[in-house]
Design a protein around this motif. Structure first.
Motif, mmCIF file in Angstrom:
data_model
loop_
_atom_site.group_PDB
_atom_site.id
_atom_site.type_symbol
_atom_site.label_atom_id
_atom_site.label_comp_id
_atom_site.label_asym_id
_atom_site.label_seq_id
_atom_site.Cartn_x
_atom_site.Cartn_y
_atom_site.Cartn_z
ATOM 1 N N VAL A 67 0.850 -1.189 0.000
ATOM 2 C CA VAL A 67 0.000 0.000 0.000
ATOM 3 C C VAL A 67 0.885 1.238 0.000
ATOM 4 C CG1 VAL A 67 -1.923 -1.146 1.154
ATOM 5 C CG2 VAL A 67 -0.152 -0.037 2.529
ATOM 6 N N ALA A 68 0.264 2.392 -0.175
ATOM 7 C CA ALA A 68 1.035 3.621 -0.261
ATOM 8 C C ALA A 68 0.232 4.806 0.220
ATOM 9 C CB ALA A 68 1.498 3.867 -1.700
ATOM 10 N N GLY A 69 0.936 5.763 0.781
ATOM 11 C CA GLY A 69 0.389 7.093 1.000
ATOM 12 C C GLY A 69 0.795 7.965 -0.170
ATOM 13 N N VAL A 70 -0.092 8.850 -0.579
ATOM 14 C CA VAL A 70 0.172 9.718 -1.728
ATOM 15 C C VAL A 70 -0.149 11.155 -1.345
ATOM 16 C CG1 VAL A 70 -0.254 7.919 -3.450
ATOM 17 C CG2 VAL A 70 -2.167 9.312 -2.620
ATOM 18 N N SER A 71 0.355 12.083 -2.141
ATOM 19 C CA SER A 71 0.074 13.503 -1.886
ATOM 20 C C SER A 71 -0.940 14.012 -2.906
ATOM 21 C CB SER A 71 1.377 14.312 -1.922
ATOM 22 O OG SER A 71 2.112 14.031 -3.104
ATOM 23 N N SER A 95 13.547 -4.148 -10.279
ATOM 24 C CA SER A 95 12.905 -5.151 -11.120
ATOM 25 C C SER A 95 12.194 -4.473 -12.284
ATOM 26 C CB SER A 95 11.904 -5.968 -10.305
ATOM 27 O OG SER A 95 10.794 -5.153 -9.919
ATOM 28 N N ASP A 96 11.899 -5.257 -13.319
ATOM 29 C CA ASP A 96 11.269 -4.688 -14.510
ATOM 30 C C ASP A 96 9.811 -4.298 -14.257
ATOM 31 O OD1 ASP A 96 13.590 -5.018 -15.969
ATOM 32 O OD2 ASP A 96 13.017 -7.002 -16.707
ATOM 33 N N GLU A 97 9.093 -5.118 -13.491
ATOM 34 C CA GLU A 97 7.664 -4.890 -13.279
ATOM 35 C C GLU A 97 7.372 -3.973 -12.092
ATOM 36 O OE1 GLU A 97 5.186 -5.802 -15.304
ATOM 37 O OE2 GLU A 97 6.811 -6.469 -16.609
ATOM 38 N N GLY A 98 8.279 -3.903 -11.135
ATOM 39 C CA GLY A 98 8.017 -3.090 -9.951
ATOM 40 C C GLY A 98 6.950 -3.727 -9.080
ATOM 41 N N VAL A 99 6.048 -2.900 -8.551
ATOM 42 C CA VAL A 99 5.027 -3.388 -7.627
ATOM 43 C C VAL A 99 3.719 -2.648 -7.879
ATOM 44 C CG1 VAL A 99 5.681 -1.696 -5.837
ATOM 45 C CG2 VAL A 99 4.506 -3.806 -5.180
ATOM 46 N N ASN A 100 2.607 -3.337 -7.731
ATOM 47 C CA ASN A 100 1.288 -2.702 -7.766
ATOM 48 C C ASN A 100 0.866 -2.378 -6.334
ATOM 49 O OD1 ASN A 100 1.364 -3.170 -10.490
ATOM 50 N ND2 ASN A 100 -0.483 -4.411 -10.574
ATOM 51 N N LEU A 116 5.692 4.498 0.320
ATOM 52 C CA LEU A 116 5.303 3.099 0.253
ATOM 53 C C LEU A 116 5.446 2.403 1.603
ATOM 54 C CD1 LEU A 116 7.226 2.219 -3.036
ATOM 55 C CD2 LEU A 116 4.799 2.717 -2.838
ATOM 56 N N SER A 117 4.627 1.384 1.803
ATOM 57 C CA SER A 117 4.863 0.497 2.937
ATOM 58 C C SER A 117 6.184 -0.226 2.692
ATOM 59 C CB SER A 117 3.728 -0.520 3.068
ATOM 60 O OG SER A 117 3.744 -1.430 1.976
ATOM 61 N N PRO A 118 6.870 -0.672 3.743
ATOM 62 C CA PRO A 118 8.132 -1.395 3.528
ATOM 63 C C PRO A 118 7.969 -2.613 2.625
ATOM 64 C CG PRO A 118 7.927 -0.757 5.824
ATOM 65 C CD PRO A 118 6.616 -0.431 5.178
ATOM 66 N N ARG A 119 6.848 -3.334 2.746
ATOM 67 C CA ARG A 119 6.632 -4.505 1.891
ATOM 68 C C ARG A 119 6.578 -4.109 0.425
ATOM 69 N NH1 ARG A 119 4.919 -9.105 4.702
ATOM 70 N NH2 ARG A 119 3.865 -9.983 2.884
ATOM 71 N N ALA A 120 5.930 -2.993 0.136
ATOM 72 C CA ALA A 120 5.858 -2.536 -1.252
ATOM 73 C C ALA A 120 7.222 -2.065 -1.743
ATOM 74 C CB ALA A 120 4.826 -1.416 -1.373
ATOM 75 N N PHE A 121 7.951 -1.353 -0.904
ATOM 76 C CA PHE A 121 9.231 -0.778 -1.325
ATOM 77 C C PHE A 121 10.227 -1.871 -1.704
ATOM 78 C CE2 PHE A 121 13.279 1.432 -0.954
ATOM 79 C CZ PHE A 121 12.987 2.687 -1.477
ATOM 80 N N VAL A 122 10.329 -2.927 -0.894
ATOM 81 C CA VAL A 122 11.313 -3.970 -1.196
ATOM 82 C C VAL A 122 10.912 -4.751 -2.449
ATOM 83 C CG1 VAL A 122 12.020 -4.172 1.212
ATOM 84 C CG2 VAL A 122 10.232 -5.680 0.330
ATOM 85 N N ARG A 123 9.629 -4.732 -2.804
ATOM 86 C CA ARG A 123 9.199 -5.431 -4.009
ATOM 87 C C ARG A 123 9.544 -4.673 -5.288
ATOM 88 N NH1 ARG A 123 3.447 -7.563 -1.395
ATOM 89 N NH2 ARG A 123 4.398 -9.285 -0.235
ATOM 90 N N LEU A 124 10.063 -3.463 -5.146
ATOM 91 C CA LEU A 124 10.592 -2.746 -6.300
ATOM 92 C C LEU A 124 11.918 -3.342 -6.751
ATOM 93 C CD1 LEU A 124 10.033 0.947 -5.125
ATOM 94 C CD2 LEU A 124 8.737 -0.231 -6.910
ATOM 95 N N ALA A 125 12.587 -4.045 -5.856
ATOM 96 C CA ALA A 125 13.970 -4.462 -6.081
ATOM 97 C C ALA A 125 14.078 -5.810 -6.779
ATOM 98 C CB ALA A 125 14.715 -4.521 -4.750
ATOM 99 N N ARG A 126 15.219 -6.006 -7.442
ATOM 100 C CA ARG A 126 15.569 -7.323 -7.950
ATOM 101 C C ARG A 126 15.864 -8.254 -6.773
ATOM 102 N NH1 ARG A 126 16.609 -7.480 -13.350
ATOM 103 N NH2 ARG A 126 16.916 -5.490 -14.425
#
Length: 259
Positions: A67-71, A95-100, A116-126
């Motif tokens: 999940v994410a907070g946005v402005s 990573s190529d796809e990133g995270v939804n 981003l939540s920490p779970r979402a942020f680490v899913r950006l990575a390879r």
């Protein structure tokens, strides 16, 4: 993250969401928008139940905590529940796809669109380089809006814990599928034979003092103004709220919005 309360004309909200975020007929934006993202601290790496959208526990665990907070994408609460594909732009780490992610909160960072939540942020990575990405703190990203998918769930209406039967009703609309924004909610007032609009209290929370009470064992009928790729339309719930609705209980609408 701070909670933001605000109101905007529904027609303007819908116009903005169609022009900026919901190009038809695609199921997602074709063009990525460049921005920046960071992450917030969380003891279990999930979201927060006290987010400005008013989702409660749903906002902490939905989408497996991605999940994410946005402005600016918060849009006075209309953006709550919207889904975005976010991917970072450092090839050796990303990573190529990133995270939804699902928008569940409001937050402002250092020129960021996403916190981003920490779970979402680490899913950006390879694989195996998440720690190096975390060390950056703030990273360059690109994002686009995508459809939300909730397999096995209809649109749900949760009576907010702050509600007080029968004098004050507040609801949160959950599991809004597709690229759809809820821009108005109305209840059917049987004695007047007309629809009565609820107020957007904050985020995704809608409320009404002295809500309609159906006669006998009937239910309170609801309808939702939906702004999406097909334009703006009203969608009526197949299941209404029971006449003895209870705070904290989520009720199945028996409908789902198109992706």
């Amino acid at each position: 993250m701070s909670q933001a309360m605000g109101f905007a004309p529904e027609t303007l909200i819908c116009l903005l969401c169609v022009i900026l975020l919901l190009p038809a007929p695609s199921t997602s934006q074709d063009t990525f928008i460049r921005s920046r993202a960071t992450y917030y601290g969380s003891p279990d790496c999930y979201g927060t139940p006290s987010g400005a959208c008013g989702f409660g526990e749903f906002g902490r665990t939905v989408n497996d905590g991605s999940v994410a907070g946005v402005s600016r994408l918060y849009r006075n609460g209309t953006g709550c529940g919207a889904c975005y594909q976010v991917r970072c732009t450092t090839p050796e780490y990303c990573s190529d796809e990133g995270v939804n992610v699902v928008v569940s909160d409001y937050g402002e960072g250092d020129r960021t669109d996403f916190i981003l939540s920490p779970r979402a942020f680490v899913r950006l990575a390879r694989a195996n380089v998440a720690s190096k990405l975390l060390a950056y703190g703030v990273i360059d990203v690109e994002y686009r809006r995508v459809s939300c998918h909730y397999s096995g769930y209809n649109l749900m209406v949760k009576v907010h814990d702050y509600s007080r039967f029968p004098h004050y009703l507040a609801i949160v609309v959950l599991y809004v599928a597709g690229q759809n924004d809820i821009t108005a909610v109305e209840l059917w007032q049987e004695d007047c034979q007309q629809w009565k609009g609820m107020r957007r209290a904050y985020g995704a929370v809608w409320d009404m003092a002295n809500p309609p009470r159906p006669s006998g064992s009937g239910s309170i009928q609801l309808r939702f103004q939906v702004c999406g790729s097909a334009g703006t339309t009203w969608v009526q719930s197949r299941n209404g709220l029971p006449s003895d609705w209870k705070p904290g209980v989520a009720y199945d609408s028996a409908i789902q919005l198109l992706a």
